[in-house]
Design a protein around this motif. Structure first.
Motif, PDB file in Angstrom:
ATOM      1  N   ARG B 172       0.795  -1.138  -0.013  1.00 47.21           N
ATOM      2  CA  ARG B 172      -0.244  -0.040   0.027  1.00 47.21           C
ATOM      3  C   ARG B 172       0.850   1.229  -0.099  1.00 47.21           C
ATOM      4  O   ARG B 172       0.526   2.215  -0.588  1.00 47.21           O
ATOM      5  CB  ARG B 172      -0.912   0.135   1.166  1.00 47.21           C
ATOM      6  CG  ARG B 172      -2.083  -1.297   1.309  1.00 47.21           C
ATOM      7  CD  ARG B 172      -2.502  -1.645  -0.062  1.00 47.21           C
ATOM      8  NE  ARG B 172      -3.308  -0.689  -0.925  1.00 47.21           N
ATOM      9  CZ  ARG B 172      -3.674  -0.998  -2.215  1.00 47.21           C
ATOM     10  NH1 ARG B 172      -3.705  -2.531  -2.435  1.00 47.21           N
ATOM     11  NH2 ARG B 172      -4.423  -0.277  -2.649  1.00 47.21           N
ATOM     12  N   VAL B 173       1.981   1.140   0.681  1.00 41.80           N
ATOM     13  CA  VAL B 173       2.663   2.548   0.799  1.00 41.80           C
ATOM     14  C   VAL B 173       3.574   2.587  -0.434  1.00 41.80           C
ATOM     15  O   VAL B 173       3.670   3.787  -0.816  1.00 41.80           O
ATOM     16  CB  VAL B 173       3.619   2.591   2.038  1.00 41.80           C
ATOM     17  CG1 VAL B 173       4.817   3.575   1.688  1.00 41.80           C
ATOM     18  CG2 VAL B 173       2.625   2.612   3.324  1.00 41.80           C
ATOM     19  N   VAL B 174       3.903   1.502  -1.018  1.00 45.28           N
ATOM     20  CA  VAL B 174       4.579   1.496  -2.397  1.00 45.28           C
ATOM     21  C   VAL B 174       3.641   2.263  -3.335  1.00 45.28           C
ATOM     22  O   VAL B 174       4.122   3.112  -4.220  1.00 45.28           O
ATOM     23  CB  VAL B 174       5.124   0.118  -2.967  1.00 45.28           C
ATOM     24  CG1 VAL B 174       5.874   0.271  -4.177  1.00 45.28           C
ATOM     25  CG2 VAL B 174       5.871  -0.562  -1.574  1.00 45.28           C
ATOM     26  N   ARG B 175       2.504   1.733  -3.295  1.00 49.58           N
ATOM     27  CA  ARG B 175       1.529   2.478  -4.289  1.00 49.58           C
ATOM     28  C   ARG B 175       1.338   3.864  -4.065  1.00 49.58           C
ATOM     29  O   ARG B 175       1.181   4.765  -4.780  1.00 49.58           O
ATOM     30  CB  ARG B 175       0.199   1.474  -4.240  1.00 49.58           C
ATOM     31  CG  ARG B 175      -0.563   1.986  -5.487  1.00 49.58           C
ATOM     32  CD  ARG B 175      -1.566   0.923  -5.840  1.00 49.58           C
ATOM     33  NE  ARG B 175      -2.125   1.230  -7.387  1.00 49.58           N
ATOM     34  CZ  ARG B 175      -3.236   1.596  -7.504  1.00 49.58           C
ATOM     35  NH1 ARG B 175      -3.835   1.759  -6.425  1.00 49.58           N
ATOM     36  NH2 ARG B 175      -3.792   1.873  -8.498  1.00 49.58           N
ATOM     37  N   LYS B 200       0.436   2.617  11.340  1.00 53.49           N
ATOM     38  CA  LYS B 200       1.420   2.017  10.940  1.00 53.49           C
ATOM     39  C   LYS B 200       1.829   2.674   9.301  1.00 53.49           C
ATOM     40  O   LYS B 200       2.884   2.671   9.127  1.00 53.49           O
ATOM     41  CB  LYS B 200       1.347   0.569  10.900  1.00 53.49           C
ATOM     42  CG  LYS B 200       1.782  -0.167  11.981  1.00 53.49           C
ATOM     43  CD  LYS B 200       1.596  -1.434  11.754  1.00 53.49           C
ATOM     44  CE  LYS B 200       1.680  -2.237  13.304  1.00 53.49           C
ATOM     45  NZ  LYS B 200       0.556  -3.450  13.403  1.00 53.49           N
ATOM     46  N   PHE B 201       0.615   2.868   8.669  1.00 53.75           N
ATOM     47  CA  PHE B 201       0.635   3.196   7.284  1.00 53.75           C
ATOM     48  C   PHE B 201       1.119   4.682   7.364  1.00 53.75           C
ATOM     49  O   PHE B 201       2.152   4.930   6.667  1.00 53.75           O
ATOM     50  CB  PHE B 201      -0.740   3.370   6.877  1.00 53.75           C
ATOM     51  CG  PHE B 201      -0.869   3.789   5.293  1.00 53.75           C
ATOM     52  CD1 PHE B 201      -0.575   2.999   4.186  1.00 53.75           C
ATOM     53  CD2 PHE B 201      -1.297   5.280   5.110  1.00 53.75           C
ATOM     54  CE1 PHE B 201      -0.634   3.454   2.884  1.00 53.75           C
ATOM     55  CE2 PHE B 201      -1.524   5.647   4.032  1.00 53.75           C
ATOM     56  CZ  PHE B 201      -1.253   4.888   2.781  1.00 53.75           C
ATOM     57  N   MET B 202       0.908   5.309   8.262  1.00 57.64           N
ATOM     58  CA  MET B 202       1.342   6.820   8.227  1.00 57.64           C
ATOM     59  C   MET B 202       3.098   6.797   8.824  1.00 57.64           C
ATOM     60  O   MET B 202       3.799   7.501   8.343  1.00 57.64           O
ATOM     61  CB  MET B 202       0.509   7.715   9.200  1.00 57.64           C
ATOM     62  CG  MET B 202      -0.557   8.080   8.617  1.00 57.64           C
ATOM     63  SD  MET B 202      -0.614   8.835   7.224  1.00 57.64           S
ATOM     64  CE  MET B 202       0.348  10.551   7.628  1.00 57.64           C
ATOM     65  N   ASN B 203       3.326   5.912   9.617  1.00 49.96           N
ATOM     66  CA  ASN B 203       4.843   5.614   9.986  1.00 49.96           C
ATOM     67  C   ASN B 203       5.796   5.473   8.786  1.00 49.96           C
ATOM     68  O   ASN B 203       6.799   5.881   8.481  1.00 49.96           O
ATOM     69  CB  ASN B 203       5.107   4.485  10.937  1.00 49.96           C
ATOM     70  CG  ASN B 203       4.550   5.014  12.352  1.00 49.96           C
ATOM     71  OD1 ASN B 203       4.825   6.220  12.517  1.00 49.96           O
ATOM     72  ND2 ASN B 203       4.374   4.307  13.170  1.00 49.96           N
ATOM     73  N   GLN B 204       5.108   4.365   7.948  1.00 48.75           N
ATOM     74  CA  GLN B 204       6.085   3.784   6.615  1.00 48.75           C
ATOM     75  C   GLN B 204       6.013   5.182   5.711  1.00 48.75           C
ATOM     76  O   GLN B 204       6.885   5.336   5.121  1.00 48.75           O
ATOM     77  CB  GLN B 204       5.020   2.799   6.059  1.00 48.75           C
ATOM     78  CG  GLN B 204       5.263   1.528   6.639  1.00 48.75           C
ATOM     79  CD  GLN B 204       4.338   0.590   5.960  1.00 48.75           C
ATOM     80  OE1 GLN B 204       3.212   0.850   5.957  1.00 48.75           O
ATOM     81  NE2 GLN B 204       5.254  -0.681   5.640  1.00 48.75           N
ATOM     82  N   ALA B 205       4.801   5.913   5.418  1.00 46.44           N
ATOM     83  CA  ALA B 205       4.673   7.101   4.668  1.00 46.44           C
ATOM     84  C   ALA B 205       5.874   8.087   5.126  1.00 46.44           C
ATOM     85  O   ALA B 205       6.551   8.721   4.344  1.00 46.44           O
ATOM     86  CB  ALA B 205       3.286   7.575   4.690  1.00 46.44           C
ATOM     87  N   ARG B 206       5.711   8.318   6.440  1.00 43.79           N
ATOM     88  CA  ARG B 206       6.821   9.383   6.940  1.00 43.79           C
ATOM     89  C   ARG B 206       8.348   9.010   6.812  1.00 43.79           C
ATOM     90  O   ARG B 206       9.048   9.747   6.095  1.00 43.79           O
ATOM     91  CB  ARG B 206       6.563   9.709   8.517  1.00 43.79           C
ATOM     92  CG  ARG B 206       5.600  10.696   8.720  1.00 43.79           C
ATOM     93  CD  ARG B 206       5.714  11.221  10.086  1.00 43.79           C
ATOM     94  NE  ARG B 206       5.631  10.054  11.272  1.00 43.79           N
ATOM     95  CZ  ARG B 206       4.417   9.429  11.810  1.00 43.79           C
ATOM     96  NH1 ARG B 206       3.418   9.835  11.366  1.00 43.79           N
ATOM     97  NH2 ARG B 206       4.555   8.199  12.521  1.00 43.79           N
TER      98      ARG B 206
END
Lengths: 102, 307, 222
Positions: B172-175, B200-206
């Motif tokens: 998801r974050v790759v996309r 978690k998603f936001m952590n990855q994005a940051r």
């Protein structure tokens, strides 16, 4: 009586062709599911007869004309009993008119 | 500033942005649209105008955007690639910009089999990411697909959707990164109900530096009833609704469920404000636009408080 | 192969009731593999039609024939002597077979008995899977040999969409998510890096969008 090596050899097109050729009914005799020498033959033939019956239903012909029964091989008494029921049942249905041309 | 978008202005000023969704009517009745628009006027920074959402035929998004703009709204034109090929999409971008529309959200769209025109052909000439890049190239390179130059580039503030919960989750974050790299200036997420996974998603994005490159608005939908919560949990594609939320709704007496749904939404909004990189919220109060003022007030997000 | 299914008998009858004699022609290539139009199904359909007419006290001539391949003239010629005795041909070939018969037997009506569906594979016995749309611009090499055009319901080149759940497509739980397959396969091959790059819009001019296609090879011509 048409003997075949295994009821699993029968397919829907054989059954429909037999009826289209003038037979008024077909009784398919198969071995018990677990007694099949070829492991799956008897269970497959059941599905194929059901498929042929679906076709009869679509065509508008009684699916009772095809009957599938599992009986032990060489059990003459059982076979005679079956025929005693099957033949009058077929005879009670309206006759499929014969086709003049092949 | 890349554009004259009011939404861009708000976001670049570092204000917590609020966008809300407004679905055009199933017909040509302008009054219904204006009535919905009235509830939102002055309360939000921009209004998303859906494009035949869930593949149900409705008034065109461009037309509805134009009407809402006439009322004083800042519209975000939602565009799906399901119904139009690249000729029509680019043409409508020109037209929308000419009508004063300054924001576009590039989507692929729900499959046509979900809607009321199940026998329709699905166009899908472009996908959402290709549409993002197309609009960006129209704006920044002043070129359409194929490289021909254009007269009067559409200077759109470009958005994309993100669903942090669909599978494969690791992707998801790759996309999201692909969308941002293709041209997304802002992101509006799918409705968020699973806060742990969203964090978690936001952590990855940051970690990937994505929150520096694009503004992320967290999606929120208030439940009207336990029935709606169950329906969304079971039937709506791409949803992740924790069982405890459904239980909380189910444990509320029927006449208090709407209130409880709003309470949950308010709690979520307050948590979003604590997450670093969340630039605002996107409120999708489905056929419940008139409740938006109440939700914003309870969440402490009336316009004056956001400045 | 080309995958097809037999039409319902009522629909076929509506198209052929006007003829007194019909040559039912199967095709023993692709449509035999997918159990739609081979010799078995030709016998099945011809017999079912006969029964259907018999029940209605009608008596058309229904003759069976099967070609090894219905889309190549050398094979189509095999029924040349039977065709003149029939008013119409009922073809159990794919759409290409039906049209090839009509081109060769230009004075005979040719009626389709199948609905031609897709280019696919026999995935397991009794299961056929669509996996090629014939877009004319094969990019399988970039996608782990899983086609995003044919296997994704939305033809996404930069997928997956937000509706993929547990490897299933949002359109129908029986559909595997093509993008889930692509990602898993490239991951297993250690080639996930292929997917981080933006894939530009597809050139559909090589597909049917460019008009009906034709391949001409002079070296193959007489």
């Amino acid at each position: 009586m048409v003997s075949i090596p295994c009821s699993g050899k029968i397919e829907a097109h054989h059954l429909l062709k037999t009826l289209a050729g003038g037979a008024q009914g077909v009784l398919i005799l198969a071995c018990a599911e677990k007694a099949c020498q070829y492991l799956e033959g008897s269970s497959r033939s059941r599905k194929r007869v059901d498929y042929a019956r679906e076709w009869l239903h679509k065509v508008g012909i009684s699916a009772e004309r095809l009957d599938f029964v599992r009986i032990p091989p060489m059990d003459r008494a059982a076979l005679e009993n079956l025929l005693r029921e099957f033949i009058p049942k077929i005879q009670s249905l309206e006759v499929i008119p014969a086709i003049a041309k092949a | 500033m890349k554009t004259e978008s009011q939404l861009e202005k708000v976001l670049r000023a570092g204000r917590f942005a609020v966008t809300a969704e407004c679905g055009p009517p199933k017909g040509s009745n302008v009054e219904i649209l204006k009535e919905k628009g009235k509830h939102l006027l002055g309360l939000i920074d921009a209004v998303n105008v859906t494009d035949n959402q869930t593949a149900i035929v409705r008034m065109s998004s461009v037309a509805a955007c134009s009407i809402l703009k006439g009322m004083g709204h800042e519209p975000i034109l939602q565009m799906v690639t399901r119904d139009r090929n690249r000729i029509a999409l680019q043409s409508d971008i020109f037209g929308a910009y000419a009508l004063g529309i300054r924001n576009v959200l590039c989507l692929t769209g729900d499959h046509q089999t979900f809607g009321n025109q199940k026998e329709a052909t699905g166009v899908f000439d472009l996908d959402s990411i290709q549409l993002l890049k197309t609009v960006k190239d129209m704006r920044d390179e002043e070129k359409i697909i194929g490289g021909e130059s254009i007269q009067g580039p559409p200077r759109m503030f470009i958005g994309a959707a993100a669903n942090p919960f669909a599978d494969p989750v690791d992707w998801r974050v790759v996309r999201l990164a692909k969308k941002i790299n293709a041209g997304a200036d802002f992101i509006q997420t799918q409705c968020i109900f699973n806060m742990d996974r969203f964090e978690k998603f936001m952590n990855q994005a940051r970690e990937m530096g994505l929150t520096e490159k694009a503004f992320i608005l967290a999606g929120i939908t208030p439940f009207k009833s336990v029935g709606m919560a169950r329906y969304m949990a079971e039937k709506v594609a791409g949803m992740d609704i924790p069982e405890e939320l459904v239980k909380r709704m189910a444990g509320t007496p029927k006449e208090k469920q709407a209130e409880e749904g709003i309470k949950i939404a308010v709690e979520f909004i307050q948590r979003f404000r604590e997450i670093k990189g969340v630039a605002g919220i996107h409120l999708m109060a489905i056929e419940w636009e008139h409740k938006v003022p109440e939700i914003l007030e309870k969440a402490g997000l009336v316009p004056a408080a956001r400045n | 192969m080309i995958v097809a299914t037999l039409k319902e008998i009522d629909e076929i009858r509506k198209m052929i009731d006007r003829y007194d004699s019909v040559l039912v022609v199967g095709c023993d290539s692709c449509v035999a593999e997918c159990a739609a139009g081979g010799s078995r199904e030709t016998m099945l359909l011809a017999s079912a039609l006969k029964l259907s007419y018999m029940k209605d006290h009608q008596n058309p001539t229904i003759t069976e024939a099967v070609l090894d391949r219905q889309c190549v003239d050398d094979f189509i010629d095999q029924i040349a002597n039977q065709v003149p005795d029939h008013e119409a041909i009922l073809s159990l070939g794919c759409g290409a077979g039906v049209q090839a018969l009509a081109r060769v037997y230009r004075d005979k009506p040719v009626i389709p008995a199948l609905n031609t569906l897709f280019i696919g594979e026999t995935q397991s016995r009794g299961v056929w899977q669509e996996n090629c749309l014939g877009c004319g611009n094969c990019k399988l090499g970039f996608f782990g040999a899983v086609c995003p055009v044919a296997r994704c319901s939305k033809k996404l080149m930069n997928g997956p969409c937000g509706g993929s759940k547990g490897g299933r497509c949002e359109v129908h739980p029986e559909i595997s998510c093509g993008w889930d397959l692509i990602i898993r396969r490239l991951d297993a091959l250690g080639e996930l890096d292929r997917l981080t790059e933006y894939v530009p819009p597809v050139d559909w001019s090589t597909s049917h969008s460019g008009g009906p296609r034709k391949v001409i090879r002079e070296d193959q011509q007489p």
